[in-house]
Design an enzyme around this catalytic site. Structure first.
Site, mmCIF file in Angstrom:
data_model
loop_
_atom_site.group_PDB
_atom_site.id
_atom_site.type_symbol
_atom_site.label_atom_id
_atom_site.label_comp_id
_atom_site.label_asym_id
_atom_site.label_seq_id
_atom_site.Cartn_x
_atom_site.Cartn_y
_atom_site.Cartn_z
ATOM 1 N N VAL A 183 0.791 -1.167 0.044
ATOM 2 C CA VAL A 183 0.132 -0.013 -0.079
ATOM 3 C C VAL A 183 0.857 1.185 0.110
ATOM 4 O O VAL A 183 0.363 2.386 -0.070
ATOM 5 C CB VAL A 183 -0.877 -0.042 1.120
ATOM 6 C CG1 VAL A 183 -1.957 -1.040 1.206
ATOM 7 C CG2 VAL A 183 -0.377 0.001 2.531
ATOM 8 N N LYS B 140 5.061 2.965 -0.191
ATOM 9 C CA LYS B 140 6.493 2.891 -0.239
ATOM 10 C C LYS B 140 7.034 4.172 0.364
ATOM 11 O O LYS B 140 6.743 5.267 -0.205
ATOM 12 C CB LYS B 140 6.973 2.895 -1.982
ATOM 13 C CG LYS B 140 6.971 1.184 -2.485
ATOM 14 C CD LYS B 140 7.753 1.365 -3.471
ATOM 15 C CE LYS B 140 8.232 -0.008 -4.242
ATOM 16 N NZ LYS B 140 7.266 -0.795 -4.482
ATOM 17 N N GLY B 141 7.930 3.948 1.453
ATOM 18 C CA GLY B 141 8.585 4.945 2.074
ATOM 19 C C GLY B 141 9.901 5.081 1.606
ATOM 20 O O GLY B 141 10.243 4.309 0.552
ATOM 21 N N ARG B 142 10.797 5.914 2.170
ATOM 22 C CA ARG B 142 12.035 5.775 1.411
ATOM 23 C C ARG B 142 12.885 4.784 1.985
ATOM 24 O O ARG B 142 14.129 4.304 1.600
ATOM 25 C CB ARG B 142 12.693 7.285 2.193
ATOM 26 C CG ARG B 142 12.345 8.310 1.505
ATOM 27 C CD ARG B 142 13.178 9.587 1.889
ATOM 28 N NE ARG B 142 12.974 9.716 3.433
ATOM 29 C CZ ARG B 142 13.573 10.533 4.027
ATOM 30 N NH1 ARG B 142 14.540 11.375 3.630
ATOM 31 N NH2 ARG B 142 13.331 10.729 5.345
ATOM 32 N N TYR B 143 12.252 3.842 3.137
ATOM 33 C CA TYR B 143 13.120 3.021 3.679
ATOM 34 C C TYR B 143 12.548 1.668 3.567
ATOM 35 O O TYR B 143 12.984 0.562 4.344
ATOM 36 C CB TYR B 143 13.426 3.331 4.942
ATOM 37 C CG TYR B 143 14.251 4.540 5.074
ATOM 38 C CD1 TYR B 143 15.544 4.572 4.877
ATOM 39 C CD2 TYR B 143 13.522 5.948 5.388
ATOM 40 C CE1 TYR B 143 16.255 5.881 4.861
ATOM 41 C CE2 TYR B 143 14.224 7.071 5.429
ATOM 42 C CZ TYR B 143 15.736 7.036 5.139
ATOM 43 O OH TYR B 143 16.161 8.184 5.060
ATOM 44 N N ASP C 253 10.928 14.131 11.639
ATOM 45 C CA ASP C 253 10.423 13.972 10.117
ATOM 46 C C ASP C 253 9.113 13.989 10.053
ATOM 47 O O ASP C 253 8.269 13.352 9.163
ATOM 48 C CB ASP C 253 10.938 12.490 9.980
ATOM 49 C CG ASP C 253 11.113 12.437 8.192
ATOM 50 O OD1 ASP C 253 11.036 13.687 7.518
ATOM 51 O OD2 ASP C 253 11.198 11.517 7.569
ATOM 52 N N VAL D 132 5.238 -0.752 2.598
ATOM 53 C CA VAL D 132 4.176 -1.088 3.656
ATOM 54 C C VAL D 132 3.293 -1.769 2.992
ATOM 55 O O VAL D 132 2.705 -1.357 1.739
ATOM 56 C CB VAL D 132 3.773 0.404 4.470
ATOM 57 C CG1 VAL D 132 2.618 0.125 5.140
ATOM 58 C CG2 VAL D 132 4.952 1.174 5.001
#
Ligand code: ADP
Ligand code: MG
Length: 491
Positions: free
Chosen positions: A196, A198-201, A318, A204
């Site tokens: 669902v 995509k973060g930087r790391y 952040d 999800v």
């Protein structure tokens, strides 16, 4: 002088009486008229009463050569005789106990034990403090050292719902979440369904656990520090709050020689505030609701709660619309605590972690961009959160419909920096040119937006200490909300 005269006199006496020898003896106690007496025998008697250290001593002389009393012994009283000048002066019969000097005994009896107790108390306090500081790290180490996966046992969680589990453990336990073993058990019963976000790391995923939706954040193995930090922060006592993303479990597994790091939280179908604002507009009431809920979450993070079940103060570092989720009830919750710092006045520590990750450039405060931020002061980190909160407010306000008018969704500084701004791009705009996001005049006609406009400006002061605190903003917004509910329209 007195002694010398006595000696001359007594020697004269001994010489004159040729057939009988007389001696000068020491005379103390009894019926002495002076310190000396003259006789044919010098004697000492001593009497010691039972249960008493005191010795009653008499020195003197007899006029007989062998006195009957000499060498008498009764156990209590003893006597001894001698035959030379002043021979009885230094004789003692019972051994005398040497009494320690008063100062030494006082030291032994009082000062020493008190001192020892004090040293022990200091030692214990220090050890207790050290242990408490280390206990958090230790408990996290247990997370990594989960050991043999065979011990996972479905009966640990039975057929409880997530709500049951969290209610049970969070009201009776430390208040932070599920015990680590239960966390692992839950984690390993999750089925991944769809990606669902995509973060930087990492990614999800929406997953399911016993039919319920959960969000699974899968960290790439090179971002272990973010997983570790987020796990640590979420396991912090009393972090549970309706405006902080609800934590369920954290798990580390080793599969095919690669490490898998999972963080499982409540799932929010609406997604991030960023996604929400792309597709939705809000009215001023909903706008205020979003703003209030975010600041409530931020205040809960920022505040230190004292007491045994307390919580350290936490700064997010952040904060941005992508790290805020919108819940079904139109309230927000703050997510992604991978960069957070913790501070405790009670335990006197500032824990900035050792995550190499830095915040999002677009949302960085001027003092972060020009590197003048006081990294040793916790206040500084809270002030950068307030700066970012002002930017999030601006994003929400742009999507608020006033008199039928609304702006497109745009990220902060969209018109001043390129799509993926560099550190230098941001520094030029924010620090050198001291530019701020544009605030349209149309916002002035609405009570909520004009109040929010004022707040965001006070979040964007160049000087960090001049900015509002999260608590101040929360109070102002709550007053605004109450005044609107009472129908008192103020501008
Ligand atoms: P990262 O640390 O990689 O930035 P985030 O926690 O910020 O990861 O999540 C990245 C994105 O995944 C979010 O912007 C959001 O779109 C989505 N997301 C994260 N958590 C959830 C959740 N609990 N429910 C629904 N979507 C989520
Ligand atoms: Mg994120």
């Amino acid at each position: 002088m007195q002694n010398r005269i006595f000696w001359i006199l007594s020697l004269a006496f001994v010489t004159s009486a040729s057939d009988v020898t007389y001696y000068s003896c020491s005379c103390h106690g009894g019926g002495c008229s002076g310190n000396f007496c003259t006789g044919r025998t010098c004697f000492v008697t001593e009497e010691k009463l039972p249960d008493s250290k005191e010795i009653f001593r008499v020195r003197g002389c007899f006029n007989t050569s062998i006195a009957e009393q000499c060498n008498s012994r009764t156990g209590i009283t003893e006597a001894t005789c001698c035959y030379s000048h002043l021979c009885n002066a230094n004789i003692t019969i019972f051994p005398t106990e040497v009494e320690p000097p008063i100062t030494t005994s006082l030291l032994l009896v009082t000062i020493l034990p008190v001192g020892l107790l004090l040293i022990l108390a200091i030692l214990f306090t220090f050890l207790f403090w050290k242990l408490r500081r280390k206990s958090r790290k230790k408990s996290l180490a247990r997370l990594i050292d989960f050991g043999n996966p065979d011990i996972i046992n479905a009966s640990t969680v039975g057929d409880s719902t997530l709500g049951d589990l969290l209610d049970d453990y969070c009201t009776t336990g430390s208040g932070s979440g599920l015990p680590f073993l239960v966390q692992r058990t839950v984690a390993r019963q999750v089925t991944l369904v769809e990606c669902v976000g995509k973060g930087r790391y990492g990614e999800v995923w929406r997953g399911t656990w016993q039919g319920e939706n959960v969000a699974v954040k899968i960290f790439s193995s090179r971002d272990e520090q973010s997983w570790f930090r987020e796990t640590e922060i979420y396991n912090t006592v009393l972090l549970r709050h309706e405006n902080i993303l609800g934590f369920i479990a954290s798990d580390m597994t080793s599969r095919n020689s690669s490490t898998q790091l999972w963080l499982i939280t409540h799932y929010h179908d609406t997604g991030s505030l960023y996604d929400y604002l792309q597709r939705t507009t809000v009215d001023s009431k909903a706008c205020l609701q979003l703003a209030v809920s975010i600041i409530c979450g931020l205040v809960h993070l920022h505040v230190e709660i004292f007491g045994t079940q307390g919580k350290p103060a936490i700064a997010h570092r952040d904060l941005k619309s992508r790290n805020i989720l919108v819940k079904a009830n139109n309230q927000c919750c703050i997510a992604d605590l991978g960069l957070a710092v913790m501070h405790s006045q009670t335990e006197d520590y500032l824990d900035v972690g050792n995550n190499p990750r830095v915040g999002t450039k677009r949302y960085m405060a001027p003092e972060v961009l020009d590197e003048t931020i006081r990294t040793d002061s916790f206040e500084s980190y809270k002030q950068t959160d307030v700066w970012a909160y002002g930017l999030v407010l601006w994003e929400i306000c742009r999507r608020t419909v006033i008199n039928g008018m609304v702006e497109d969704y745009k990220p902060p500084f969209y018109d001043m920096v390129p799509h993926d701004p560099s550190f230098e791009d941001m520094k030029k705009v924010v620090c050198i040119d001291q530019q701020r996001p544009n605030i349209p005049n149309t916002w002035c006609v609405d009570n909520v937006l004009s109040a929010l406009r004022k707040i965001m400006r006070e979040c964007w002061y160049q000087s960090p200490s001049a900015r509002l605190t999260a608590l101040r903003i929360k109070k102002t917004l709550n007053n605004l909300k109450n005044s609107l509910q009472e129908g008192k329209q103020e501008c």
